[in-house]
Design a protein around this motif. Structure first.
Motif, mmCIF file in Angstrom:
data_model
loop_
_atom_site.group_PDB
_atom_site.id
_atom_site.type_symbol
_atom_site.label_atom_id
_atom_site.label_comp_id
_atom_site.label_asym_id
_atom_site.label_seq_id
_atom_site.Cartn_x
_atom_site.Cartn_y
_atom_site.Cartn_z
ATOM 1 N N VAL A 164 1.493 5.141 -8.806
ATOM 2 C CA VAL A 164 1.002 3.764 -8.889
ATOM 3 C C VAL A 164 2.183 2.797 -8.846
ATOM 4 N N THR A 165 1.896 1.534 -8.532
ATOM 5 C CA THR A 165 2.950 0.522 -8.518
ATOM 6 C C THR A 165 3.210 0.013 -9.932
ATOM 7 N N PHE A 166 4.467 -0.305 -10.213
ATOM 8 C CA PHE A 166 4.822 -0.800 -11.541
ATOM 9 C C PHE A 166 4.128 -2.127 -11.847
ATOM 10 N N GLU A 167 4.086 -3.004 -10.850
ATOM 11 C CA GLU A 167 3.538 -4.338 -11.105
ATOM 12 C C GLU A 167 2.053 -4.308 -11.440
ATOM 13 N N SER A 168 1.367 -3.201 -11.126
ATOM 14 C CA SER A 168 -0.065 -3.125 -11.421
ATOM 15 C C SER A 168 -0.359 -2.495 -12.775
ATOM 16 N N ILE A 169 0.681 -2.074 -13.499
ATOM 17 C CA ILE A 169 0.494 -1.465 -14.819
ATOM 18 C C ILE A 169 0.397 -2.570 -15.864
ATOM 19 N N ASP A 170 -0.602 -2.486 -16.716
ATOM 20 C CA ASP A 170 -0.801 -3.484 -17.766
ATOM 21 C C ASP A 170 0.083 -3.127 -18.960
ATOM 22 N N MET A 171 1.242 -3.783 -19.054
ATOM 23 C CA MET A 171 2.199 -3.452 -20.103
ATOM 24 C C MET A 171 1.767 -3.955 -21.477
ATOM 25 N N ASP A 172 0.672 -4.713 -21.554
ATOM 26 C CA ASP A 172 0.124 -5.068 -22.865
ATOM 27 C C ASP A 172 -0.415 -3.829 -23.567
ATOM 28 N N HIS A 173 -0.716 -2.779 -22.789
ATOM 29 C CA HIS A 173 -1.224 -1.526 -23.350
ATOM 30 C C HIS A 173 -0.234 -0.386 -23.167
ATOM 31 N N ALA A 174 1.029 -0.722 -22.909
ATOM 32 C CA ALA A 174 2.027 0.312 -22.654
ATOM 33 C C ALA A 174 3.399 -0.159 -23.104
ATOM 34 N N TRP A 175 4.354 0.778 -23.196
ATOM 35 C CA TRP A 175 5.715 0.440 -23.582
ATOM 36 C C TRP A 175 6.676 1.489 -23.027
#
Length: 433
Positions: A164-175
């Motif tokens: 997957v692309t990094f920009e499409s990952i929801d970092m509010d739910h990840a770290w």
């Protein structure tokens, strides 16, 4: 003096390089781009079709030891991997496109290597190393089968994880973090609550698979099991496998989530990430539907979905010796995953050993015998061990190496001592290479 190599994957390129560096003329056959397989996407050599990780780079891990042995012995593949590495904590991961290009450039530019494009359907005369990989074409497979009329192949299935692309990952739910803070924080960790996980697990178990002829769960190699097959073994199986939360506390709460999906960088730019442990043969639409239930991947953009493909390997303990030569037909060697070694580094190791042995034989030199106390030797001797009855693909591990003759407290300390012993033996053999 000349040799023929079939296949420009990791094993074939390594074998070609070792022969060429010793003054042997090599004809390297590669069927790409004239004929592709479902798993291949580029025309380059040494294409990494599953993960971009060559796994641990620590000497307390057996594959880390195998890498270091290859480095000290002048491996082309390890040199190119080190040149194109991306951050991955304690692992050696590479930018797969840059890595393939580096290997391709080195091989094509070597004055002793001639590359011939096109499918090989007959085993050539003379000295041959067959490194055609787990996706050997039907035409060549039929020819190989004729070498072993009373044996035959074993088949299993392998799976590649989605990217997957990094920009499409929801970092509010990840770290970003590495497990137990080992190494740098190079993994993206996607948290799931118990309720989110249970809903995801139920859908994963029921998701529709892509049709795979002859596929059976029991024939899947444990080291590369599709995530949906693992899920069907029990609700908690994934939580003790690729979704294990141990050592990954959520910085927002300070507590470990119920489950954690890890993503690993797939290129140097950090624009692409693969979903660790999510090898799959689900239909593409089902992958998007089910994997979108992971909160951080709810809107993920997939640049590659997971695919399932056939792997073929020999019953090597009955067919090959410790130099990967065919017993009774020593002019023919095999290398790579077709021998039953499992993993990128292991495939490279088999190509290295086969290439060095063939070069020494052509030059009138004695073979280099790597002892079982080394990772190179242990892997070769496992593959050729006739006492192995139910032969299955094998990653390198300390369990196939002789134990120490003295006690060492602690597993990591013991493994480090095993590696020290091995590297001393490899260093002593280097002058024979």
């Amino acid at each position: 003096m000349n040799a023929t190599i079939i296949g420009a994957g990791l094993a074939g390129c390594e074998a070609a390089w070792q022969l060429a560096q010793r003054g042997i003329g090599v004809t390297l056959h590669e069927m790409k781009p004239h004929k592709m397989t479902p798993a291949h996407h580029s025309n380059g050599f040494a294409e990494l079709v599953c993960s971009n990780s060559l796994r641990s780079d620590q000497l307390e891990n057996a594959v880390g030891l195998l890498k270091e042995e290859l480095r000290r012995c002048g491996s082309l593949i390890l040199r190119c991997a080190d040149q194109t590495r991306v951050e991955a904590g304690g692992a050696l991961a590479v930018d797969r496109e840059a890595f393939s290009q580096a290997v391709t450039d080195a091989v094509r530019s070597h004055p002793n290597i001639t590359v011939v494009e096109g499918e090989v359907t007959h085993i050539p005369e003379g000295e041959v190393i067959i490194a055609s990989g787990p996706l050997t074409s039907e035409g060549l497979s039929e020819e190989i089968a004729k070498l072993f009329p009373n044996s035959g192949y074993l088949n299993f299935y392998d799976a590649a994880a989605p990217i997957v692309t990094f920009e499409s990952i929801d970092m509010d739910h990840a770290w970003f973090a590495s497990r137990y803070d080992r190494g740098t924080a190079d993994y993206i960790n996607c948290a799931m609550s118990q309720e989110e996980y249970q809903a995801f697990w139920k859908e994963l178990c029921q998701a529709e698979e892509a049709p795979v002829h002859g596929f059976e769960d029991g024939r899947v190699f444990e080291g590369c099991m599709p995530v949906e097959v693992m899920a069907r073994r029990g609700e908690q199986t994934l939580c003790f496998g690729p979704l294990k939360p141990k050592g990954l506390p959520d910085p927002k709460t300070g507590k470990e989530p119920y489950a954690v999906v890890q993503l690993r960088r797939d290129n140097a730019q950090g624009t692409l990430y693969n979903i660790v442990g999510f090898q799959t043969h689900l239909k593409w639409g089902e992958q998007k539907r089910v994997f979108s239930m992971i909160p951080a991947l709810a809107h993920a953009e997939y640049v590659r979905y997971g695919v399932m493909h056939r792997n073929t390997y020999l019953d090597s303990p009955r067919l090959l010796d410790a130099y990967y030569r065919v017993r009774g037909q020593e002019r023919i060697c095999f290398a790579g995953q077709i021998t039953g070694v499992e993993g990128y580094v292991e495939s490279t190791a088999s190509g290295f050993v086969a290439g060095v042995e063939l070069a020494n034989r052509l030059l009138g030199k004695p073979p280099v015998d790597f002892p079982r106390e080394t990772a190179l030797g242990a892997l070769a001797q496992y593959v050729s061990n006739e006492s192995v009855v139910d032969f299955q693909p094998m990653n390198i591990n300390f369990g196939i190496m002789p134990p120490l003759d003295h006690k060492v407290k602690g597993k990591r300390n013991k493994n480090a001592e095993l590696s020290r012993r091995s590297l001393e033996l490899v260093d002593a053999l280097r002058e024979k290479l």
